[in-house]
Design a protein around this motif. Structure first.
Motif, PDB file in Angstrom:
ATOM      1  N   ALA A 182       1.078  -1.273   0.774  1.00 57.53           N
ATOM      2  CA  ALA A 182      -0.213   0.115  -0.170  1.00 57.53           C
ATOM      3  C   ALA A 182       0.776   1.478   0.057  1.00 57.53           C
ATOM      4  N   ILE A 183       2.251   1.222   0.805  1.00 61.71           N
ATOM      5  CA  ILE A 183       2.660   2.692   0.888  1.00 61.71           C
ATOM      6  C   ILE A 183       3.386   2.670  -0.982  1.00 61.71           C
ATOM      7  N   SER A 184       4.261   1.439  -1.146  1.00 57.96           N
ATOM      8  CA  SER A 184       4.190   1.570  -2.550  1.00 57.96           C
ATOM      9  C   SER A 184       3.808   2.000  -3.331  1.00 57.96           C
ATOM     10  N   GLU A 185       1.840   2.137  -3.317  1.00 58.24           N
ATOM     11  CA  GLU A 185       1.007   2.135  -4.275  1.00 58.24           C
ATOM     12  C   GLU A 185       0.753   4.182  -3.688  1.00 58.24           C
ATOM     13  N   ILE A 236       7.418  26.518  -1.205  1.00 53.64           N
ATOM     14  CA  ILE A 236       7.896  25.809   0.032  1.00 53.64           C
ATOM     15  C   ILE A 236       6.905  25.262   0.753  1.00 53.64           C
ATOM     16  N   LEU A 237       5.788  25.994   0.455  1.00 53.33           N
ATOM     17  CA  LEU A 237       4.351  25.008   1.217  1.00 53.33           C
ATOM     18  C   LEU A 237       4.461  23.547   0.035  1.00 53.33           C
ATOM     19  N   LEU A 238       4.415  23.582  -0.702  1.00 52.00           N
ATOM     20  CA  LEU A 238       3.616  22.077  -1.782  1.00 52.00           C
ATOM     21  C   LEU A 238       5.288  21.037  -0.909  1.00 52.00           C
ATOM     22  N   ASN A 239       6.061  22.110  -1.148  1.00 42.88           N
ATOM     23  CA  ASN A 239       7.586  20.927  -0.982  1.00 42.88           C
ATOM     24  C   ASN A 239       7.568  21.069   0.418  1.00 42.88           C
ATOM     25  N   PHE A 240       7.086  21.441   1.435  1.00 44.41           N
ATOM     26  CA  PHE A 240       7.297  21.230   2.807  1.00 44.41           C
ATOM     27  C   PHE A 240       6.050  19.727   2.662  1.00 44.41           C
ATOM     28  N   LEU A 241       5.357  19.985   2.749  1.00 42.39           N
ATOM     29  CA  LEU A 241       3.566  18.894   2.298  1.00 42.39           C
ATOM     30  C   LEU A 241       4.126  17.241   2.009  1.00 42.39           C
ATOM     31  N   GLN A 242       5.291  17.726   1.112  1.00 48.54           N
ATOM     32  CA  GLN A 242       6.036  16.358   0.265  1.00 48.54           C
ATOM     33  C   GLN A 242       7.210  15.873   1.305  1.00 48.54           C
ATOM     34  N   PHE A 243       7.904  16.885   1.635  1.00 50.11           N
ATOM     35  CA  PHE A 243       9.027  15.879   2.632  1.00 50.11           C
ATOM     36  C   PHE A 243       8.014  15.071   3.530  1.00 50.11           C
ATOM     37  N   ARG A 244       6.843  15.857   4.356  1.00 54.42           N
ATOM     38  CA  ARG A 244       5.889  15.432   5.745  1.00 54.42           C
ATOM     39  C   ARG A 244       5.892  14.036   5.133  1.00 54.42           C
ATOM     40  N   ASN A 283       8.463  11.370   4.688  1.00 56.44           N
ATOM     41  CA  ASN A 283       8.941  11.081   5.699  1.00 56.44           C
ATOM     42  C   ASN A 283       8.510  10.032   6.797  1.00 56.44           C
ATOM     43  N   HIS A 284       7.043  10.456   6.063  1.00 55.28           N
ATOM     44  CA  HIS A 284       5.934   9.679   6.885  1.00 55.28           C
ATOM     45  C   HIS A 284       6.516   7.928   6.583  1.00 55.28           C
ATOM     46  N   LEU A 285       6.014   8.107   5.616  1.00 53.64           N
ATOM     47  CA  LEU A 285       6.060   6.331   4.731  1.00 53.64           C
ATOM     48  C   LEU A 285       7.332   5.722   5.256  1.00 53.64           C
ATOM     49  N   LYS A 286       8.299   6.627   5.011  1.00 54.88           N
ATOM     50  CA  LYS A 286       9.523   5.817   4.953  1.00 54.88           C
ATOM     51  C   LYS A 286       9.533   5.272   6.771  1.00 54.88           C
TER      52      LYS A 286
END
Length: 276
Positions: free
Chosen positions: A86-89, A218-226, A229-232
């Motif tokens: 599921a994480i991969s998907e 910055i906002l979109l990059n921050f959300l992508q980073f979150r 990191n959470h999926l990792k």
């Protein structure tokens, strides 16, 4: 009859009575021991039966707990495998959405709020309205994430939803500018953006966004980073390992409680007493 004869008769009588007393005393002592032994044997048998019953019940319960414990870990193993898929998907769907998102929203950073009227008056921005219309955004928003929901934790679902909703709202804002209905407020103060981010981000992060006036990028990059990191974090199984450890501790406590059961201890003590 002389005194000597009388004395002999009395002595003989006392002797006879004394012998009988000794015999009676001896019989009483023997009977007492016989009945005492019978009572002890009966008590011993009774407590042995109770102890055996307790041991059997305890063993059955222990076996049931062991089976439950094994089933739990097997289920968790199967769940972990499903969640990795599921994480991969989820990450695949995120990348697809990110790459298909209209690049026009970056112009909200290039121009300032006072210049947003250019989106409708400057011919160079003519294609922006079509690229950010509602139908175009609906076509790229993932439709099948709910299928993966049982294997996704709530934070992943929330972060993904926050990202897609933010992009959609920024497109809606830009589209209004392109159609000539330019809002009199900056996109950061848009009610929709505020509602989405205040619900999707912790209070501290939301206040940071407002105070530092993050750009769209910055906002979109921050959300992508979150999201990344959470999926990792959950892909490593750290949360499942913690849950499994807590389960093992509780299982150990139950087993210990069975071994220390007061009823079983009392039965053991009673059996020990009767065996002396």
């Amino acid at each position: 009859m002389t005194w000597a004869d009388t004395f002999q008769i009395i002595t003989a009588a006392l002797g006879a009575v004394g012998g009988s007393a000794l015999i009676i005393f001896g019989l009483s002592s023997w009977l007492g021991k016989v009945w005492a032994n019978r009572i002890l044997e009966q008590d011993k048998f009774k407590y042995s039966q109770e102890l055996e019953s307790l041991r059997s019940a305890t063993q059955n319960f222990h076996s049931s707990l062991s089976l439950t414990n094994a089933t739990y870990f097997e289920t968790k193993k199967a769940f972990a495998e499903k969640r990795v898929q599921a994480i991969s998907e989820v990450w695949k769907r995120f990348i697809e959405f990110r790459d298909k998102s209209p690049s026009e929203i970056i112009w909200l950073d290039i121009l300032v709020q006072e210049e947003y009227g250019e989106f409708s008056s400057n011919p160079k921005f003519n294609g922006f309205e079509k690229g950010t219309e509602l139908g175009a955004i609906c076509d790229i928003i993932p439709k099948e994430l709910d299928i993966l929901r049982p294997f996704m934790d709530d934070i992943t679902y929330q972060l993904f939803g926050t990202y897609t909703a933010t992009v959609a709202r920024l497109c809606f804002y830009l589209n209004k500018c392109c159609s000539g209905n330019t809002p009199e407020y900056d996109w950061r103060n848009d009610d929709g953006v505020i509602r989405i981010l205040s619900a999707g981000l912790p209070e501290e992060e939301y206040q940071q966004f407002q105070n530092e006036k993050w750009s769209v990028q910055i906002l979109l990059n921050f959300l992508q980073f979150r999201i990344s990191n959470h999926l990792k974090s959950i892909a490593t199984g750290a949360d499942l390992a913690k849950e499994a450890m807590e389960h093992a501790i509780e299982f150990s406590k139950v087993i210990t409680a069975i071994r220390d059961d007061e009823t079983l201890k009392k039965a053991n003590k009673a059996l020990h007493r009767t065996s002396r």
